[in-house]
Design a protein around this motif. Structure first.
Motif, PDB file in Angstrom:
ATOM      1  N   ALA A 232     -24.356 -21.010 -38.379  1.00  0.00           N
ATOM      2  CA  ALA A 232     -23.301 -20.942 -37.368  1.00  0.00           C
ATOM      3  C   ALA A 232     -23.457 -19.698 -36.511  1.00  0.00           C
ATOM      4  N   ARG A 233     -23.207 -19.855 -35.213  1.00  0.00           N
ATOM      5  CA  ARG A 233     -23.120 -18.694 -34.330  1.00  0.00           C
ATOM      6  C   ARG A 233     -21.672 -18.233 -34.205  1.00  0.00           C
ATOM      7  N   SER A 234     -20.753 -19.151 -34.305  1.00  0.00           N
ATOM      8  CA  SER A 234     -19.329 -18.835 -34.207  1.00  0.00           C
ATOM      9  C   SER A 234     -18.591 -19.483 -35.372  1.00  0.00           C
ATOM     10  N   ILE A 235     -17.571 -18.810 -35.867  1.00  0.00           N
ATOM     11  CA  ILE A 235     -16.760 -19.395 -36.930  1.00  0.00           C
ATOM     12  C   ILE A 235     -15.964 -20.592 -36.418  1.00  0.00           C
ATOM     13  N   TYR A 236     -15.786 -20.671 -35.093  1.00  0.00           N
ATOM     14  CA  TYR A 236     -15.015 -21.785 -34.536  1.00  0.00           C
ATOM     15  C   TYR A 236     -15.808 -23.088 -34.498  1.00  0.00           C
ATOM     16  N   GLU A 237     -17.048 -23.054 -34.970  1.00  0.00           N
ATOM     17  CA  GLU A 237     -17.797 -24.285 -35.193  1.00  0.00           C
ATOM     18  C   GLU A 237     -17.278 -25.025 -36.425  1.00  0.00           C
ATOM     19  N   VAL A 238     -16.469 -24.332 -37.237  1.00  0.00           N
ATOM     20  CA  VAL A 238     -15.925 -24.908 -38.464  1.00  0.00           C
ATOM     21  C   VAL A 238     -14.515 -25.438 -38.191  1.00  0.00           C
ATOM     22  N   PRO A 239     -14.236 -26.696 -38.511  1.00  0.00           N
ATOM     23  CA  PRO A 239     -12.893 -27.242 -38.293  1.00  0.00           C
ATOM     24  C   PRO A 239     -11.829 -26.415 -39.007  1.00  0.00           C
ATOM     25  N   GLY A 240     -10.733 -26.164 -38.322  1.00  0.00           N
ATOM     26  CA  GLY A 240      -9.626 -25.408 -38.902  1.00  0.00           C
ATOM     27  C   GLY A 240      -9.694 -23.914 -38.696  1.00  0.00           C
ATOM     28  N   ALA A 241     -10.829 -23.406 -38.210  1.00  0.00           N
ATOM     29  CA  ALA A 241     -10.990 -21.951 -38.061  1.00  0.00           C
ATOM     30  C   ALA A 241     -10.059 -21.383 -36.999  1.00  0.00           C
ATOM     31  N   ARG A 242      -9.692 -22.181 -36.018  1.00  0.00           N
ATOM     32  CA  ARG A 242      -8.768 -21.708 -34.980  1.00  0.00           C
ATOM     33  C   ARG A 242      -7.453 -21.208 -35.568  1.00  0.00           C
ATOM     34  N   GLU A 243      -7.075 -21.721 -36.712  1.00  0.00           N
ATOM     35  CA  GLU A 243      -5.790 -21.357 -37.316  1.00  0.00           C
ATOM     36  C   GLU A 243      -5.863 -20.093 -38.163  1.00  0.00           C
ATOM     37  N   VAL A 244      -7.086 -19.646 -38.510  1.00  0.00           N
ATOM     38  CA  VAL A 244      -7.179 -18.548 -39.484  1.00  0.00           C
ATOM     39  C   VAL A 244      -8.183 -17.460 -39.113  1.00  0.00           C
ATOM     40  N   ALA A 245      -8.816 -17.538 -37.954  1.00  0.00           N
ATOM     41  CA  ALA A 245      -9.910 -16.594 -37.686  1.00  0.00           C
ATOM     42  C   ALA A 245      -9.800 -15.911 -36.334  1.00  0.00           C
ATOM     43  N   ILE A 246     -10.131 -14.618 -36.344  1.00  0.00           N
ATOM     44  CA  ILE A 246     -10.315 -13.802 -35.142  1.00  0.00           C
ATOM     45  C   ILE A 246     -11.792 -13.448 -35.098  1.00  0.00           C
TER      46      ILE A 246
END
Length: 414
Positions: A232-246
């Motif tokens: 992964a280059r970004s954690i937002y490639e993972v479903p649900g990361a928008r709710e828990v990641a900066i």
């Protein structure tokens, strides 16, 4: 008349809990001492993560134009928006996060990743339980100790932190702990070990954060070095990361902005914390308030330079620079393996994490390479107690110096 002894200003005692000197300051001091004692010796620096290639031409041209703008009434820019100019935020949203649901108003431009990684502590409570990797980038630990979250240093460990062990058994990729944590610091590709998470490995962390109502602060400053499609280059490639990641990024290691200072932090609108009344509060709102209060924004000229990195020419020039440093990393990785070292990193990362077959103390190995090969590295123990016996090399020097440095190492280790 006041007695002087009765009006003493009280300091933040947490500073006195820290080691006397920052890791890289200690290395720099030792190198200064070495140069003074050996004025005729050519020292090759393979320690600090500073770059050697010039700024990409696309950025240079854009900054020249921006300087000319500042010389006219119509083009002059004074204070800019604290969260960054729209032209750069839009370019980042489209260039780095297309298809991930990240919008421009969730992107905050700063003077670099290091500042944001420390400053984010302003928006979560002093009582937060912080999880940090061992070994890991010192700023994660030191900034939280300064803010009062470390507790006491006992046998090399801070009493209030949850430590995420990185070792040979787990390939230097930490897995979610059994203990609860409120704030989790992760870096991929990792500094100092050079290893990187796959999407499946990151999903385990996103799931952990969701179960624990935790927030992941994800340092992806080296994402441009990823070459493996599974990584992964970004954690937002993972479903649900928008709710828990900066996510925190930088232009330093991709475009050589170490001396210009520009980076950015993504705080999605979905990431929330809880206030003292138990109410849900969007962290984006708090970060916006923090930045508008304590930060006046990166300069217009620098942001125009960063914007140009997203043009076709800029992207190509960045890829060329990244490939250059990855080639250097490969040279180091292969040379270290041939010399009998255990080696991690150097594939999706400019960092190479190595251990001598003789398993010397990190600082002893640093001193040996400095004295005998006239090469500097970074002692692994400076990144955490589990880094003992390891050292870090970087691929950021010139290719010529990298080849010469590895030749010297091979001779010393025979």
């Amino acid at each position: 008349i006041y007695e002087l002894d009765s009006v003493k200003m009280k300091i933040n005692d947490n500073f006195e809990k820290l080691p006397e000197s920052y890791l890289f300051s200690t290395v720099a001091r030792k190198l200064r001492d070495f140069r003074e004692a050996h004025p005729g010796v050519e020292l090759i620096r393979m320690d600090i993560g500073d770059v050697t290639l010039p700024i990409p031409d696309a950025a240079i041209q854009a900054m020249h134009k921006a300087v000319d703008d500042m010389a006219t009434k119509s083009g002059f820019h004074g204070y800019g928006p604290e969260q960054g100019y729209d032209f750069l935020r839009d370019a980042i949203a489209q260039g780095d996060y297309a298809g991930m649901g990240i919008t421009a108003d969730e992107i905050f431009i700063s003077d670099g990743a290091k500042s944001d990684l420390g400053n984010l502590g302003d928006i979560y409570s002093e009582d937060s339980v912080v999880a940090v990797t061992d070994p890991g980038y010192p700023v994660y630990v030191d900034s939280n100790v300064i803010d009062g979250r470390g507790g006491e240093l006992v046998d090399g460990k801070w009493s209030r932190f949850v430590y995420l062990d990185c070792n040979e058994q787990n390939g230097f990729k930490p897995t979610p702990p059994e203990a609860h944590a409120d704030v989790i610091f992760l870096c991929s590709p990792a500094n100092p070990t050079g290893v990187a998470f796959t999407r499946d490995e990151l999903k385990a962390w996103v799931d952990f954060a969701r179960r624990n109502n935790a927030v992941i602060i994800y340092d992806s400053a080296y994402c441009a070095y990823v070459t493996d499609p599974a990584t992964a280059r970004s954690i937002y490639e993972v479903p649900g990361a928008r709710e828990v990641a900066i996510e925190v990024r930088s232009f330093s290691k991709t475009a050589g902005f170490t001396g210009l200072r520009c980076g950015y932090t993504v705080v999605p609108a979905d990431v929330c914390g809880t206030d003292a009344r138990g109410s849900k509060v969007p962290l984006r709102k708090l970060w916006l308030r923090r930045q508008t209060t304590k930060f006046n924004g990166a300069s217009y000229v620098i942001q125009r330079g960063a914007e140009a990195l997203y043009t076709p020419e800029g992207k190509a020039q960045v890829r060329t620079n990244v490939s250059y440093y990855l080639h250097n990393a490969e040279i180091i990785r292969l040379a270290m393996q041939e010399a009998g070292f255990k080696v991690y990193g150097g594939v999706d990362s400019p960092y190479i994490w190595v251990k001598s077959p003789k398993a010397e103390d990190s600082w002893e190995l640093f001193e040996q390479l400095l004295a005998q090969a006239h090469i500097s590295c970074t002692p692994g123990v400076g990144f955490g107690s589990l880094g003992q016996g390891w050292i870090r090399f970087t691929g950021f020097n010139t290719t010529e110096n990298t080849i010469e440095a590895m030749r010297r190492v091979t001779e010393v280790m025979r």
